[in-house]
Design a protein around this motif. Structure first.
Motif, PDB file in Angstrom:
ATOM      1  N   PRO A 104       0.809  -1.231   0.000  1.00 49.41           N
ATOM      2  CA  PRO A 104       0.000   0.000   0.000  1.00 49.41           C
ATOM      3  C   PRO A 104       0.834   1.269   0.000  1.00 49.41           C
ATOM      4  N   CYS A 105       2.148   1.148   0.251  1.00 49.31           N
ATOM      5  CA  CYS A 105       3.001   2.334   0.287  1.00 49.31           C
ATOM      6  C   CYS A 105       3.091   3.017  -1.071  1.00 49.31           C
ATOM      7  N   ASP A 106       2.715   2.314  -2.136  1.00 48.46           N
ATOM      8  CA  ASP A 106       2.776   2.905  -3.479  1.00 48.46           C
ATOM      9  C   ASP A 106       1.545   3.756  -3.785  1.00 48.46           C
ATOM     10  N   SER A 107       0.620   3.845  -2.857  1.00 51.01           N
ATOM     11  CA  SER A 107      -0.641   4.536  -3.110  1.00 51.01           C
ATOM     12  C   SER A 107      -0.453   6.001  -3.501  1.00 51.01           C
ATOM     13  N   LEU A 108       0.399   6.718  -2.778  1.00 54.70           N
ATOM     14  CA  LEU A 108       0.568   8.147  -3.037  1.00 54.70           C
ATOM     15  C   LEU A 108       1.199   8.385  -4.402  1.00 54.70           C
ATOM     16  N   LEU A 109       2.290   7.685  -4.699  1.00 48.50           N
ATOM     17  CA  LEU A 109       2.959   7.873  -5.985  1.00 48.50           C
ATOM     18  C   LEU A 109       2.058   7.445  -7.131  1.00 48.50           C
ATOM     19  N   SER A 110       1.325   6.350  -6.957  1.00 50.68           N
ATOM     20  CA  SER A 110       0.401   5.888  -7.998  1.00 50.68           C
ATOM     21  C   SER A 110      -0.668   6.926  -8.282  1.00 50.68           C
ATOM     22  N   SER A 111      -1.144   7.561  -7.236  1.00 57.97           N
ATOM     23  CA  SER A 111      -2.165   8.590  -7.401  1.00 57.97           C
ATOM     24  C   SER A 111      -1.601   9.807  -8.127  1.00 57.97           C
ATOM     25  N   ALA A 112      -0.335  10.106  -7.871  1.00 55.98           N
ATOM     26  CA  ALA A 112       0.286  11.287  -8.475  1.00 55.98           C
ATOM     27  C   ALA A 112       0.580  11.091  -9.958  1.00 55.98           C
ATOM     28  N   VAL A 113       1.001   9.874 -10.334  1.00 52.59           N
ATOM     29  CA  VAL A 113       1.421   9.648 -11.729  1.00 52.59           C
ATOM     30  C   VAL A 113       0.424   8.825 -12.525  1.00 52.59           C
ATOM     31  N   GLY A 114      -0.533   8.184 -11.841  1.00 52.82           N
ATOM     32  CA  GLY A 114      -1.483   7.330 -12.537  1.00 52.82           C
ATOM     33  C   GLY A 114      -2.688   8.103 -13.041  1.00 52.82           C
ATOM     34  N   ASN A 115      -3.545   7.406 -13.735  1.00 50.57           N
ATOM     35  CA  ASN A 115      -4.741   8.017 -14.304  1.00 50.57           C
ATOM     36  C   ASN A 115      -5.964   7.802 -13.415  1.00 50.57           C
ATOM     37  N   HIS A 116      -6.357   6.561 -13.253  1.00 50.16           N
ATOM     38  CA  HIS A 116      -7.532   6.223 -12.458  1.00 50.16           C
ATOM     39  C   HIS A 116      -7.094   5.181 -11.430  1.00 50.16           C
ATOM     40  N   GLN A 117      -7.327   5.487 -10.173  1.00 52.78           N
ATOM     41  CA  GLN A 117      -6.870   4.614  -9.097  1.00 52.78           C
ATOM     42  C   GLN A 117      -8.052   3.997  -8.362  1.00 52.78           C
ATOM     43  N   VAL A 118      -7.939   2.706  -8.065  1.00 50.50           N
ATOM     44  CA  VAL A 118      -8.928   2.036  -7.228  1.00 50.50           C
ATOM     45  C   VAL A 118      -8.180   1.350  -6.091  1.00 50.50           C
ATOM     46  N   VAL A 119      -8.564   1.688  -4.857  1.00 46.17           N
ATOM     47  CA  VAL A 119      -7.859   1.236  -3.659  1.00 46.17           C
ATOM     48  C   VAL A 119      -8.806   0.408  -2.804  1.00 46.17           C
ATOM     49  N   LEU A 120      -8.351  -0.776  -2.426  1.00 47.36           N
ATOM     50  CA  LEU A 120      -9.194  -1.692  -1.650  1.00 47.36           C
ATOM     51  C   LEU A 120      -9.229  -1.328  -0.168  1.00 47.36           C
ATOM     52  N   THR A 121     -10.347  -1.604   0.461  1.00 51.80           N
ATOM     53  CA  THR A 121     -10.431  -1.571   1.912  1.00 51.80           C
ATOM     54  C   THR A 121      -9.813  -2.873   2.431  1.00 51.80           C
ATOM     55  N   PRO A 122      -9.455  -2.929   3.721  1.00 51.04           N
ATOM     56  CA  PRO A 122      -8.925  -4.186   4.262  1.00 51.04           C
ATOM     57  C   PRO A 122      -9.873  -5.374   4.053  1.00 51.04           C
ATOM     58  N   ALA A 123     -11.170  -5.151   4.176  1.00 53.09           N
ATOM     59  CA  ALA A 123     -12.136  -6.234   3.980  1.00 53.09           C
ATOM     60  C   ALA A 123     -12.144  -6.698   2.525  1.00 53.09           C
ATOM     61  N   GLU A 124     -12.048  -5.747   1.600  1.00 51.42           N
ATOM     62  CA  GLU A 124     -12.012  -6.098   0.180  1.00 51.42           C
ATOM     63  C   GLU A 124     -10.726  -6.848  -0.155  1.00 51.42           C
ATOM     64  N   ARG A 125      -9.628  -6.411   0.428  1.00 50.54           N
ATOM     65  CA  ARG A 125      -8.354  -7.099   0.170  1.00 50.54           C
ATOM     66  C   ARG A 125      -8.407  -8.542   0.666  1.00 50.54           C
ATOM     67  N   LYS A 126      -9.029  -8.759   1.821  1.00 60.51           N
ATOM     68  CA  LYS A 126      -9.172 -10.128   2.324  1.00 60.51           C
ATOM     69  C   LYS A 126      -9.955 -10.984   1.337  1.00 60.51           C
ATOM     70  N   ARG A 127     -10.937 -10.385   0.710  1.00 65.63           N
ATOM     71  CA  ARG A 127     -11.739 -11.108  -0.286  1.00 65.63           C
ATOM     72  C   ARG A 127     -10.891 -11.514  -1.492  1.00 65.63           C
TER      73      ARG A 127
END
Length: 274
Positions: free
Chosen positions: A205-228
């Motif tokens: 998850p540490c890549d979230s900030l950089l991905s948001s800065a350089v990426g186009n469309h970001q989708v980030v999971l909640t802990p419950a979604e990640r478990k799924r």
């Protein structure tokens, strides 16, 4: 301790601490950004109603596309359809029949209906790094499903295929060929899950900030979604070797996806350079 060092050692010591501080700051800001962005709707996925996801092998859906799938099916009030087309059974080790069943179980966990799953088994589409898939075959399959299913969004790998696997890359080139020939119907968007450097790939998850800065469309999971997503991956019992278990712990693709659109001009330049 520093007083006993020569000048070069002092510089190395200072640079080492600066690097540790930089990495610590990067990780901290990334985690904070992940925590604030988790579960936030992704506009391009929010507006899509019928989505075609093209993958190469059973387990691609949760190893690389889990956030995208749950961003489509797990959020929003309006019912959506996601059609998963897997272009091989992953039969490289003779486990094709077993892997098809594992894929069906994984899709059930992710919320993909059994009637919306299509699995191909073709002598022209053999699983393996040593097999280059014909672009025309991939394009034909993609075109057929886009037309028959009436989708408004297509999602697949980008030209690097996340892991550099030639089967993954073939999906991009097949869809790219349709795009360049004008065979993508009007109103249908084509998005690719972005590949990143190996360093960014394994910082979770540490890549979230950089991905948001350089990426186009970001989708980030909640802990419950990640478990799924992890539960879905554990349906692929034949693939759960030690290095895939490590992948599930550290890979950003089990926390988030960044998606980028295919543009004809960029495609022409990209394909010319390949």
């Amino acid at each position: 301790m520093v007083h006993n060092m020569d000048e070069a050692s002092v510089y190395l010591w200072e640079w080492a601490w600066a690097l540790v501080l930089l990495l610590g700051t990067y990780a901290s800001l990334g985690l904070i950004h992940y925590w604030t962005r988790r579960g936030t709707p992704c506009p391009v996925l929010e507006k899509a109603q019928r989505v075609l996801l093209l993958t190469a092998h059973p387990d691609d859906e949760c190893m690389f596309f889990g956030p995208t799938i749950l961003g489509i099916l797990g959020r929003g009030k309006s019912p959506k359809r996601l059609f998963l087309v897997c272009l091989s059974t992953g039969d490289q080790e003779g486990l094709g029949a077993q892997r098809k069943q594992e894929l069906r179980k994984s899709c059930k966990v992710l919320g993909i209906k059994e009637e919306d799953l299509y699995i191909y088994q073709s002598s022209r589409l053999k699983d393996g790094f040593e097999h280059d898939w014909p672009v025309d075959e991939v394009a034909s399959i993609a075109e057929r499903h886009i037309s028959q299913l009436g989708v408004d969004l297509v999602v697949t790998f980008d030209r690097y295929g996340v892991s550099g696997h030639p089967n993954h890359q073939a999906l991009f080139y097949g869809v790219a060929a349709l795009h360049l020939k004008g065979k993508i119907p009007k109103g249908v968007e084509v998005m690719c899950v972005e590949s990143v450097s190996r360093l960014r790939k394994y910082v979770g998850p540490c890549d979230s900030l950089l991905s948001s800065a350089v990426g186009n469309h970001q989708v980030v999971l909640t802990p419950a979604e990640r478990k799924r997503v992890l539960d879905a991956m554990f349906c692929h019992k034949s693939q759960m070797v030690w290095f895939r278990r490590l992948y599930l712990i550290f890979s950003r693709y089990t926390f988030l996806n960044t998606l980028s659109p295919i543009h004809a001009e960029a495609l022409e330049l990209s394909l010319a350079l390949d």
